[in-house]
Design a protein around this motif. Structure first.
Motif, PDB file in Angstrom:
ATOM      1  N   THR A 294      38.175  35.587  42.486  1.00 40.87           N
ATOM      2  CA  THR A 294      36.863  34.952  42.322  1.00 40.87           C
ATOM      3  C   THR A 294      36.959  33.507  42.781  1.00 40.87           C
ATOM      4  N   GLY A 295      37.225  33.343  44.073  1.00 36.97           N
ATOM      5  CA  GLY A 295      37.422  32.010  44.622  1.00 36.97           C
ATOM      6  C   GLY A 295      36.195  31.127  44.572  1.00 36.97           C
ATOM      7  N   ASP A 296      35.019  31.734  44.321  1.00 43.52           N
ATOM      8  CA  ASP A 296      33.808  30.916  44.212  1.00 43.52           C
ATOM      9  C   ASP A 296      33.761  30.141  42.904  1.00 43.52           C
TER      10      ASP A 296
ATOM     11  N   LEU B 199      32.196  40.625  33.386  1.00 37.13           N
ATOM     12  CA  LEU B 199      30.956  40.361  34.110  1.00 37.13           C
ATOM     13  C   LEU B 199      31.151  39.762  35.495  1.00 37.13           C
ATOM     14  N   THR B 200      32.135  38.902  35.661  1.00 40.67           N
ATOM     15  CA  THR B 200      32.274  38.150  36.908  1.00 40.67           C
ATOM     16  C   THR B 200      32.690  39.069  38.048  1.00 40.67           C
ATOM     17  N   PRO B 201      31.878  39.196  39.098  1.00 38.55           N
ATOM     18  CA  PRO B 201      32.251  40.080  40.202  1.00 38.55           C
ATOM     19  C   PRO B 201      33.373  39.481  41.042  1.00 38.55           C
ATOM     20  N   SER B 202      34.165  40.350  41.650  1.00 39.63           N
ATOM     21  CA  SER B 202      35.172  39.872  42.598  1.00 39.63           C
ATOM     22  C   SER B 202      34.467  39.434  43.872  1.00 39.63           C
TER      23      SER B 202
ATOM     24  N   VAL C  11      37.036  49.445  41.566  1.00 39.77           N
ATOM     25  CA  VAL C  11      38.075  49.613  40.545  1.00 39.77           C
ATOM     26  C   VAL C  11      37.768  48.746  39.331  1.00 39.77           C
ATOM     27  N   ARG C  12      37.346  47.524  39.567  1.00 35.60           N
ATOM     28  CA  ARG C  12      37.052  46.600  38.452  1.00 35.60           C
ATOM     29  C   ARG C  12      36.038  47.185  37.486  1.00 35.60           C
ATOM     30  N   THR C  13      35.041  47.887  38.001  1.00 40.32           N
ATOM     31  CA  THR C  13      33.966  48.422  37.165  1.00 40.32           C
ATOM     32  C   THR C  13      34.200  49.868  36.755  1.00 40.32           C
ATOM     33  N   TRP C  14      35.354  50.433  37.073  1.00 41.19           N
ATOM     34  CA  TRP C  14      35.667  51.822  36.750  1.00 41.19           C
ATOM     35  C   TRP C  14      35.889  51.980  35.243  1.00 41.19           C
TER      36      TRP C  14
END
Length: 271
Positions: free
Chosen positions: A70-72, A103-106, A116-119
């Motif tokens: 999450t480089g942003d 919650l924070t999206p990649s 995968v994160r939301t699996w």
């Protein structure tokens, strides 16, 4: 003018499973996967089918790990793709949402890691900028304890993956995406940098970190593949590679000081 038909190849969940097994992926192992969905061809089911195929190859006792960076969540003063006006910086710092593993999206790592994160059952490490997500029986062991001042070093999932004998799967991705090389940067003299980000408890914080960069990782990967045992094959149209995390780290520890010296004022000794 009619839309042209896709050129393929047609890739299914079973395709991914069979071709990963043919490459050498073993049931029960731990894989750190870097992926490019678009390189595979026409995938029936998209990222979901790719994840299902990888999990099929790993079986119920295997564990899949992906970067969910999450480089942003960083200082707008250093943004360059795209930059933002300087007069916005303070407002951005004051209002940027803090990192939430759920919650924070990649960002910038592709649709497969976000899938995968939301699996169901996925776990994610706690670092606000360089987290990893994992699925499988070793997921908690790999993701727990990711120190907030250690992006990709000894107190990150990378070091645990190395110790657990995990392998890297480059599924259509190049060596410039190989995060395992970054662990080597923590073990050689490397400059320190100040990194700004939203604080876990609110507000803004700045931490001192090892300076990491993927500069020349493509050259490093070329030499690594020339000198070490790397399994190569295809999944759909994607060039695919498989090799141990530990081999990549050890090779990079020797290669980087010779080929990418970084003569800066402050140096970080090996932990």
């Amino acid at each position: 003018m009619p839309t042209p038909l896709p050129t393929g190849p047609l890739v299914t969940r079973d395709t991914v499973f069979a071709q990963l097994r043919a490459l050498g992926v073993e049931a029960g192992e731990i894989l750190l996967a870097h992926t490019s969905l678009s390189s595979l061809g026409w995938v029936n089911g998209g990222a979901v089918a790719v994840v299902q195929g990888i999990l099929d190859a790993l079986g119920p006792y295997g564990t899949l790990v992906v970067p969910t960076q999450t480089g942003d969540l960083s200082d707008p003063a250093v943004w360059g793709n795209p930059p933002v006006p300087e007069q916005w910086w303070e407002t951005i710092r004051a209002t940027m949402p803090r990192y939430d593993p759920l919650l924070t999206p990649s960002r910038g790592v592709g649709v497969v890691p976000e899938t995968v994160r939301t699996w169901p059952g996925a776990l994610r490490s706690a670092h606000p900028q360089t987290s990893f997500a994992a699925l499988g029986p070793r997921a908690a062991e790999i993701t727990e304890g990711h120190a907030s001042d250690c992006r990709l070093g000894e107190r990150s999932p990378l070091a645990r993956l190395e110790k657990l004998g995990a392998r890297v799967l480059l599924l259509g991705a190049g060596y410039d995406a190989c995060t395992s090389f970054h662990l080597a940067e923590y073990r050689i003299p490397t400059p320190l940098v100040r990194v700004g980000r939203p604080a876990a408890g609110g507000g803004w914080e700045t931490v001192t970190e090892v300076s990491i960069t993927s500069e020349r990782f493509d050259e490093l990967g070329h030499d690594f593949e020339r000198d070490r045992a790397v399994l190569r094959g295809k999944v759909g149209a994607a060039d695919t590679r498989l090799f141990p995390v530990a081999d990549a780290v050890a090779y990079a520890e020797r290669w980087l000081p010779l080929h990418r010296p970084r003569a800066e004022e402050f140096w970080h000794p090996a932990d």
